[in-house]
Design a protein around this motif. Sequence first.
Motif, PDB file in Angstrom:
ATOM      1  N   LEU A 104      49.098  37.756  48.282  1.00 63.59           N
ATOM      2  CA  LEU A 104      47.883  38.547  48.142  1.00 63.59           C
ATOM      3  C   LEU A 104      47.190  38.263  46.812  1.00 63.59           C
ATOM      4  CD1 LEU A 104      49.122  41.956  49.587  1.00 63.59           C
ATOM      5  CD2 LEU A 104      47.554  40.346  50.680  1.00 63.59           C
ATOM      6  N   HIS A 105      47.962  38.168  45.747  1.00 62.91           N
ATOM      7  CA  HIS A 105      47.378  37.857  44.432  1.00 62.91           C
ATOM      8  C   HIS A 105      46.799  36.443  44.413  1.00 62.91           C
ATOM      9  CE1 HIS A 105      48.394  41.270  41.733  1.00 62.91           C
ATOM     10  NE2 HIS A 105      49.280  41.545  42.671  1.00 62.91           N
ATOM     11  N   ARG A 106      47.517  35.519  45.018  1.00 60.00           N
ATOM     12  CA  ARG A 106      47.058  34.123  45.033  1.00 60.00           C
ATOM     13  C   ARG A 106      45.771  33.980  45.841  1.00 60.00           C
ATOM     14  NH1 ARG A 106      51.331  32.360  46.818  1.00 60.00           N
ATOM     15  NH2 ARG A 106      50.832  32.078  49.027  1.00 60.00           N
ATOM     16  N   GLU A 107      45.730  34.613  46.998  1.00 59.06           N
ATOM     17  CA  GLU A 107      44.565  34.475  47.874  1.00 59.06           C
ATOM     18  C   GLU A 107      43.311  35.111  47.279  1.00 59.06           C
ATOM     19  OE1 GLU A 107      46.648  34.334  52.298  1.00 59.06           O
ATOM     20  OE2 GLU A 107      45.867  36.246  51.532  1.00 59.06           O
ATOM     21  N   ASN A 108      43.494  36.127  46.440  1.00 50.46           N
ATOM     22  CA  ASN A 108      42.341  36.838  45.867  1.00 50.46           C
ATOM     23  C   ASN A 108      42.166  36.560  44.379  1.00 50.46           C
ATOM     24  OD1 ASN A 108      41.455  38.635  48.264  1.00 50.46           O
ATOM     25  ND2 ASN A 108      43.664  38.961  48.161  1.00 50.46           N
ATOM     26  N   ASP A 109      42.715  35.451  43.921  1.00 54.01           N
ATOM     27  CA  ASP A 109      42.595  35.044  42.511  1.00 54.01           C
ATOM     28  C   ASP A 109      43.001  36.162  41.557  1.00 54.01           C
ATOM     29  OD1 ASP A 109      41.664  32.500  43.259  1.00 54.01           O
ATOM     30  OD2 ASP A 109      39.584  33.210  43.357  1.00 54.01           O
ATOM     31  N   GLY A 110      44.018  36.904  41.940  1.00 53.00           N
ATOM     32  CA  GLY A 110      44.521  37.969  41.076  1.00 53.00           C
ATOM     33  C   GLY A 110      43.784  39.285  41.179  1.00 53.00           C
ATOM     34  N   SER A 111      42.720  39.331  41.973  1.00 54.73           N
ATOM     35  CA  SER A 111      41.932  40.565  42.088  1.00 54.73           C
ATOM     36  C   SER A 111      42.562  41.485  43.136  1.00 54.73           C
ATOM     37  CB  SER A 111      40.481  40.241  42.462  1.00 54.73           C
ATOM     38  OG  SER A 111      39.858  39.492  41.443  1.00 54.73           O
ATOM     39  N   VAL A 112      43.660  42.106  42.742  1.00 52.77           N
ATOM     40  CA  VAL A 112      44.388  43.050  43.594  1.00 52.77           C
ATOM     41  C   VAL A 112      44.506  44.351  42.823  1.00 52.77           C
ATOM     42  CG1 VAL A 112      46.561  43.545  44.778  1.00 52.77           C
ATOM     43  CG2 VAL A 112      45.661  41.196  44.741  1.00 52.77           C
ATOM     44  N   LEU A 113      43.951  45.430  43.369  1.00 51.34           N
ATOM     45  CA  LEU A 113      43.882  46.704  42.663  1.00 51.34           C
ATOM     46  C   LEU A 113      44.537  47.811  43.474  1.00 51.34           C
ATOM     47  CD1 LEU A 113      40.122  46.574  41.550  1.00 51.34           C
ATOM     48  CD2 LEU A 113      42.122  45.836  40.241  1.00 51.34           C
ATOM     49  N   ALA A 114      45.048  48.811  42.774  1.00 52.45           N
ATOM     50  CA  ALA A 114      45.661  49.961  43.433  1.00 52.45           C
ATOM     51  C   ALA A 114      44.613  50.953  43.926  1.00 52.45           C
ATOM     52  CB  ALA A 114      46.621  50.655  42.469  1.00 52.45           C
ATOM     53  N   ASN A 115      43.425  50.920  43.348  1.00 55.12           N
ATOM     54  CA  ASN A 115      42.356  51.837  43.723  1.00 55.12           C
ATOM     55  C   ASN A 115      41.034  51.322  43.160  1.00 55.12           C
ATOM     56  OD1 ASN A 115      42.313  52.701  40.914  1.00 55.12           O
ATOM     57  ND2 ASN A 115      44.131  53.912  41.431  1.00 55.12           N
ATOM     58  N   PHE A 116      39.993  52.172  43.184  1.00 51.85           N
ATOM     59  CA  PHE A 116      38.667  51.755  42.725  1.00 51.85           C
ATOM     60  C   PHE A 116      38.469  51.940  41.218  1.00 51.85           C
ATOM     61  CE2 PHE A 116      35.574  51.729  46.563  1.00 51.85           C
ATOM     62  CZ  PHE A 116      36.525  51.090  47.344  1.00 51.85           C
ATOM     63  N   ASP A 117      39.467  52.452  40.523  1.00 46.50           N
ATOM     64  CA  ASP A 117      39.273  52.793  39.111  1.00 46.50           C
ATOM     65  C   ASP A 117      38.841  51.592  38.272  1.00 46.50           C
ATOM     66  OD1 ASP A 117      39.936  55.367  39.727  1.00 46.50           O
ATOM     67  OD2 ASP A 117      41.947  55.301  38.869  1.00 46.50           O
ATOM     68  N   GLY A 118      39.418  50.442  38.516  1.00 41.89           N
ATOM     69  CA  GLY A 118      39.071  49.257  37.739  1.00 41.89           C
ATOM     70  C   GLY A 118      38.173  48.283  38.468  1.00 41.89           C
ATOM     71  N   LEU A 119      37.566  48.728  39.575  1.00 47.69           N
ATOM     72  CA  LEU A 119      36.785  47.806  40.398  1.00 47.69           C
ATOM     73  C   LEU A 119      35.555  47.269  39.685  1.00 47.69           C
ATOM     74  CD1 LEU A 119      36.462  46.397  43.086  1.00 47.69           C
ATOM     75  CD2 LEU A 119      35.436  48.490  44.019  1.00 47.69           C
ATOM     76  N   ALA A 120      34.830  48.118  38.978  1.00 53.70           N
ATOM     77  CA  ALA A 120      33.632  47.646  38.272  1.00 53.70           C
ATOM     78  C   ALA A 120      33.997  46.574  37.254  1.00 53.70           C
ATOM     79  CB  ALA A 120      32.934  48.824  37.591  1.00 53.70           C
TER      80      ALA A 120
END
Length: 252
Positions: free
Chosen positions: A230-246
Motif C-alpha cells: 500500500l505504501h509503495r503503490e501510493n508513494d508513501g501517501s498512506v494516512l490513518a485519517n484526514f488530519d494530515g491530508l492537506a
Amino acid sequence: MANSRYGEFGIKAVFFDFMGTCLDWHTSIVTAFPTALSEKEKSDLALEWRQAFFDAIRSRPLGETPEDIDITHTRVLNEVLARPANTGISQRFHQADDGDETKAVKQAVQAWHQMDSWPDVRAGLERIRAECGCEIFVLANGTTRLQLDLVRSSRLNFDMLFSSQLLGVSKPTLAVYHKAMTLVGIEDPGQAVMVAAHAYDLRAARQAGLKTVYIQRWTDDLDETDQQRLHRENDGSVLANFDGLADTIKRL
C-alpha cells in the motif's frame, strides 16, 4: 502560468471516494439491523456485507453499465444471509411482527442513504479548501440520489458530486476518472488526486494518471493486509485519517 483560481500548489482537483473514505457507513448499517441480532453479530454481518459488495463490484466486466446501487446492495445482502454459516442469523434477521420477511432487508438497504461523516473529515476538507486552493469532488460508485442523500445527512460540502450513474461507467474502469477530470477542466491527470480507503480504486486512478492518497479505515479493505504494498503503490501517501491530508496534498 497556473490558473489563478487555484492555490500555489500543483494540485487543482481532489476527488474523494465517499462511503468508507468520508462516511462512517458501519454505524448506520449496524443501527438499522434487527434488534434480534447481538451487537457483534450486527457488526460482523455489516463487514461481511460490505466485503461481498466490493467482491461483486470487482467481478463485473470493466465498462459495464452501472447497476442501481440499491439493487446491488439488496442482492448481495440476500446472498450473504443465504450462506450456510449465517443460517441462524438469517432466521432472526427476517423475523417480523407483521409477517413481512423483506422489511429488514429494505430497512438495511435504505440505511446506506443516511450516514454521518467520520470525525476527522469535515475539518480535513476545510483545511484543503483553505490551504491548498483545490476544488474538491465526490467520485464514487452509486446513484446521484444516493450521493444527494449522503451529503445532506453528513452535512459535507463538495464542489460537485460525480456518481457512476451520472458518468455512465463505474470504478475501477479508467474512463470514470478521465470523464470526471474532463468535466472539471483537468487536462493533466498529474494535477488531480484521488483519495480513497479502497486500494482497487487507487490502483485504477494511478493507471489513469492521477496521484493517490490511501486512507486507512478499519471498516474497509479487510483483504488488503500488505502494508508495504500500500505504501509503495501510493508513494508513501498512506494516512490513518484526514488530519494530515492537506499537508500531504501540498507535497504531491
